[in-house]
Design a protein around this motif. Structure first.
Motif, mmCIF file in Angstrom:
data_model
loop_
_atom_site.group_PDB
_atom_site.id
_atom_site.type_symbol
_atom_site.label_atom_id
_atom_site.label_comp_id
_atom_site.label_asym_id
_atom_site.label_seq_id
_atom_site.Cartn_x
_atom_site.Cartn_y
_atom_site.Cartn_z
ATOM 1 N N ILE A 179 7.033 25.242 -27.150
ATOM 2 C CA ILE A 179 7.272 23.847 -26.791
ATOM 3 C C ILE A 179 6.107 23.345 -25.964
ATOM 4 O O ILE A 179 5.697 23.971 -24.987
ATOM 5 C CB ILE A 179 8.584 23.698 -26.003
ATOM 6 C CG1 ILE A 179 9.763 24.176 -26.852
ATOM 7 C CG2 ILE A 179 8.789 22.254 -25.564
ATOM 8 C CD1 ILE A 179 11.087 24.231 -26.099
ATOM 9 N N VAL A 180 5.544 22.216 -26.340
ATOM 10 C CA VAL A 180 4.401 21.632 -25.634
ATOM 11 C C VAL A 180 4.890 20.449 -24.805
ATOM 12 O O VAL A 180 5.178 19.371 -25.334
ATOM 13 C CB VAL A 180 3.311 21.168 -26.623
ATOM 14 C CG1 VAL A 180 2.148 20.530 -25.864
ATOM 15 C CG2 VAL A 180 2.828 22.333 -27.470
ATOM 16 N N GLY A 181 5.004 20.649 -23.516
ATOM 17 C CA GLY A 181 5.392 19.576 -22.621
ATOM 18 C C GLY A 181 6.844 19.140 -22.800
ATOM 19 O O GLY A 181 7.615 19.728 -23.555
ATOM 20 N N GLU A 182 7.200 18.089 -22.077
ATOM 21 C CA GLU A 182 8.527 17.504 -22.164
ATOM 22 C C GLU A 182 8.543 16.421 -23.242
ATOM 23 O O GLU A 182 7.505 16.014 -23.752
ATOM 24 C CB GLU A 182 8.919 16.889 -20.812
ATOM 25 C CG GLU A 182 8.927 17.865 -19.658
ATOM 26 C CD GLU A 182 10.033 18.900 -19.788
ATOM 27 O OE1 GLU A 182 11.064 18.573 -20.404
ATOM 28 O OE2 GLU A 182 9.858 20.025 -19.273
ATOM 29 N N ALA A 185 11.866 5.255 -28.780
ATOM 30 C CA ALA A 185 11.016 6.292 -29.376
ATOM 31 C C ALA A 185 10.939 7.521 -28.470
ATOM 32 O O ALA A 185 10.756 7.412 -27.258
ATOM 33 C CB ALA A 185 9.612 5.741 -29.615
ATOM 34 N N VAL A 186 11.080 8.686 -29.078
ATOM 35 C CA VAL A 186 10.969 9.963 -28.364
ATOM 36 C C VAL A 186 10.019 10.863 -29.145
ATOM 37 O O VAL A 186 10.226 11.118 -30.333
ATOM 38 C CB VAL A 186 12.341 10.660 -28.229
ATOM 39 C CG1 VAL A 186 12.189 11.983 -27.479
ATOM 40 C CG2 VAL A 186 13.340 9.760 -27.524
ATOM 41 N N LEU A 187 8.983 11.353 -28.493
ATOM 42 C CA LEU A 187 8.009 12.252 -29.118
ATOM 43 C C LEU A 187 8.240 13.665 -28.613
ATOM 44 O O LEU A 187 8.266 13.911 -27.400
ATOM 45 C CB LEU A 187 6.582 11.809 -28.777
ATOM 46 C CG LEU A 187 5.446 12.773 -29.152
ATOM 47 C CD1 LEU A 187 5.337 12.928 -30.660
ATOM 48 C CD2 LEU A 187 4.120 12.292 -28.558
ATOM 49 N N ARG A 188 8.400 14.599 -29.551
ATOM 50 C CA ARG A 188 8.495 16.016 -29.210
ATOM 51 C C ARG A 188 7.377 16.768 -29.918
ATOM 52 O O ARG A 188 7.071 16.488 -31.089
ATOM 53 C CB ARG A 188 9.857 16.597 -29.604
ATOM 54 C CG ARG A 188 11.006 15.991 -28.809
ATOM 55 C CD ARG A 188 12.330 16.687 -29.059
ATOM 56 N NE ARG A 188 13.418 16.001 -28.377
ATOM 57 C CZ ARG A 188 13.767 16.222 -27.116
ATOM 58 N NH1 ARG A 188 13.122 17.146 -26.411
ATOM 59 N NH2 ARG A 188 14.762 15.553 -26.559
ATOM 60 N N VAL A 189 6.791 17.721 -29.225
ATOM 61 C CA VAL A 189 5.612 18.427 -29.725
ATOM 62 C C VAL A 189 5.817 19.933 -29.593
ATOM 63 O O VAL A 189 6.374 20.412 -28.600
ATOM 64 C CB VAL A 189 4.350 18.013 -28.943
ATOM 65 C CG1 VAL A 189 3.110 18.677 -29.542
ATOM 66 C CG2 VAL A 189 4.194 16.488 -28.934
ATOM 67 N N ALA A 190 5.380 20.670 -30.610
ATOM 68 C CA ALA A 190 5.433 22.133 -30.567
ATOM 69 C C ALA A 190 4.184 22.696 -31.215
ATOM 70 O O ALA A 190 3.545 22.046 -32.049
ATOM 71 C CB ALA A 190 6.679 22.653 -31.284
ATOM 72 N N GLU A 191 3.835 23.908 -30.830
ATOM 73 C CA GLU A 191 2.669 24.599 -31.380
ATOM 74 C C GLU A 191 3.113 25.895 -32.038
ATOM 75 O O GLU A 191 3.934 26.635 -31.472
ATOM 76 C CB GLU A 191 1.664 24.897 -30.273
ATOM 77 C CG GLU A 191 0.407 25.607 -30.736
ATOM 78 C CD GLU A 191 -0.572 25.813 -29.605
ATOM 79 O OE1 GLU A 191 -0.982 26.980 -29.382
ATOM 80 O OE2 GLU A 191 -0.920 24.818 -28.933
ATOM 81 N N ASP A 200 -3.189 12.858 -28.398
ATOM 82 C CA ASP A 200 -3.322 13.947 -27.443
ATOM 83 C C ASP A 200 -2.533 15.167 -27.899
ATOM 84 O O ASP A 200 -2.982 16.312 -27.767
ATOM 85 C CB ASP A 200 -2.832 13.483 -26.071
ATOM 86 C CG ASP A 200 -2.982 14.551 -25.003
ATOM 87 O OD1 ASP A 200 -4.117 14.975 -24.723
ATOM 88 O OD2 ASP A 200 -1.946 14.975 -24.452
ATOM 89 N N ALA A 201 -1.352 14.933 -28.464
ATOM 90 C CA ALA A 201 -0.495 16.034 -28.895
ATOM 91 C C ALA A 201 -1.105 16.824 -30.047
ATOM 92 O O ALA A 201 -1.018 18.056 -30.081
ATOM 93 C CB ALA A 201 0.874 15.495 -29.306
ATOM 94 N N LEU A 202 -1.717 16.131 -31.001
ATOM 95 C CA LEU A 202 -2.256 16.808 -32.184
ATOM 96 C C LEU A 202 -3.533 17.587 -31.892
ATOM 97 O O LEU A 202 -3.876 18.511 -32.629
ATOM 98 C CB LEU A 202 -2.527 15.784 -33.293
ATOM 99 C CG LEU A 202 -1.290 15.169 -33.947
ATOM 100 C CD1 LEU A 202 -1.698 14.098 -34.953
ATOM 101 C CD2 LEU A 202 -0.440 16.239 -34.636
ATOM 102 N N GLN A 203 -4.250 17.213 -30.832
ATOM 103 C CA GLN A 203 -5.503 17.895 -30.488
ATOM 104 C C GLN A 203 -6.383 18.072 -31.726
ATOM 105 O O GLN A 203 -6.718 19.196 -32.134
ATOM 106 C CB GLN A 203 -5.220 19.244 -29.825
ATOM 107 C CG GLN A 203 -4.555 19.132 -28.468
ATOM 108 C CD GLN A 203 -4.498 20.438 -27.712
ATOM 109 O OE1 GLN A 203 -4.556 21.527 -28.298
ATOM 110 N NE2 GLN A 203 -4.412 20.361 -26.402
ATOM 111 N N VAL A 204 -6.751 16.972 -32.325
ATOM 112 C CA VAL A 204 -7.465 16.979 -33.603
ATOM 113 C C VAL A 204 -8.813 17.686 -33.491
ATOM 114 O O VAL A 204 -9.623 17.384 -32.621
ATOM 115 C CB VAL A 204 -7.665 15.541 -34.112
ATOM 116 C CG1 VAL A 204 -8.446 15.543 -35.429
ATOM 117 C CG2 VAL A 204 -6.314 14.855 -34.288
#
Length: 375
Positions: free
Chosen positions: A284-287, A305-311, A19-23
């Motif tokens: 920053i994308v989401g928490e 595990a902690v996932l962090r996402v940025a655009e 979902d984070a990568l939005q392929v």
């Protein structure tokens, strides 16, 4: 410690990463920690004929697996090496629509005794993600002085007994070389105070923190992460996504500060001259995302595990602040002369200043340090 896909299993935070990568079907994506390809398969399933998937890993066994599985697919390219070197790969020169970094040790590495990452099964004291490069844990422990060993154990493992353990290692190696994981684990356990039943310390092996610290040092993990984040930002296209899974607070703090440093304007200071306007390079994308109860029950290694996402928004501008230890090469990320270890220079004997950044406290009691119950 990342969990890579085996038949019938999904890697950590699989759905959240997809979902984070939005392929996009025609996009170009890089998995910098291939492992056994769990996340990579998910990305490839969403790519069309015009899409591309770039795979990197330090581990020659992981690279061999990637070639065996994907060599018949023209959309896939494989490169052996650290993700810190991703910007040096010509295949990334045209820009990337997404970068995934799943940090730490993969399950195949952890579960194979011969790799030397865990004391659960006795094996050679190696710990190298690339067993064909650099020095092993046994080689480092054989020549490092007491102060260096103590600093590594404290800074990268939060080991309060670091001095005692280091002193015992130096004394023991004068009698017999330390070459096996069980040998080192038993030595550490022998000098640790006995934990009271029912406490957190009673639920983890006394050598857990020390094994983590030595592994981080041997593999340049924090220095590679800092360099890799810079490289990812440089290669991402505008609108491209960066997704990073961390497994302990040292990694997560670097990722968090890197993203925030490129996404948020620094707080003003009336005592300093007015800075240039801040131009964010990331959004920053989401928490931060963690595994839910169902996933952690099925895969205990997902607990931390902690996932962090940025655009990516654009190229960093004149007003972009220095984000601190997660940006660029650490001021102390230089090798000690003649060590060949490839990781950062640690503070001198007796110092308790974090090795990867001289100004920022490395540890905080409210942040979970690492995956409990695994070496």
């Amino acid at each position: 410690m990342r969990s890579d896909a085996q038949p019938g299993h999904l890697p950590v935070l699989f759905a959240q990463v997809m979902d984070a990568l939005q392929v996009k079907a025609d996009g170009i994506y890089l998995d910098g920690t291939f492992g056994r390809g769990g996340h990579a398969r998910g990305v490839l399933e969403q790519l069309g004929p015009g899409g591309r998937l770039l795979l990197m890993d330090k581990d020659p066994e992981a690279i061999a697996h990637a070639h065996a599985v994907f060599d018949g697919d023209a959309r896939v390219s494989v490169q052996r090496g650290s993700f810190a070197e991703l910007a040096q790969w010509d295949a990334t020169a045209g820009g990337l629509d997404g970068v995934l970094l799943d940090l730490g040790v993969s399950s195949p590495q952890l579960d194979v005794a011969e790799r030397g990452f865990s004391f659960g099964k006795d094996g050679p004291l190696d710990m190298r993600m690339d067993p064909e490069s650099g020095q092993s844990a046994a080689q480092w422990l054989a020549r490092a002085d007491e102060g260096e060993i103590a600093d590594v154990l404290f800074n990268y493992g939060q080991e309060r007994m670091s001095r005692r353990i280091a002193r015992t290692i130096v004394a023991r190696r004068a009698e017999t070389p330390l070459t096996r994981t069980a040998q080192l684990a038993e030595l550490i356990a022998s000098v640790m105070p006995r934990a009271r039943p029912g406490t957190d310390k009673s639920r983890i092996h006394p050598a857990t923190r020390s094994f983590q610290a030595i592994r981080i040092h041997i593999n340049r993990e924090l220095a590679d992460l800092e360099t890799g984040l810079d490289a990812a930002l440089a290669r991402l296209k505008v609108g491209g996504r960066l997704a990073v899974i961390s497994f302990h607070s040292l990694e997560d703090r670097i990722v968090k500060r890197f993203i925030a440093g490129h996404a948020k304007a620094p707080a003003g200071n009336r005592r300093l001259p007015v800075a240039q306007d801040f131009i964010p390079a990331l959004k920053i994308v989401g928490e931060a995302v963690r595994a839910g109860p169902e996933e952690t029950a099925a895969n205990p290694r997902a607990r931390s595990a902690v996932l962090r996402v940025a655009e990516k928004l654009g190229e960093p501008g004149p007003g972009t602040r220095d984000p601190g230890p997660g940006h660029g090469k650490s001021k102390t990320a230089v090798d000690r002369p003649g060590t060949g270890s490839g990781f950062s220079r640690v503070p001198g004997p007796g110092s308790r200043v974090p090795a990867f950044h001289p100004r920022v406290p490395a540890f905080h009691p409210r942040v979970p340090a690492f995956e409990r119950g695994a070496a």
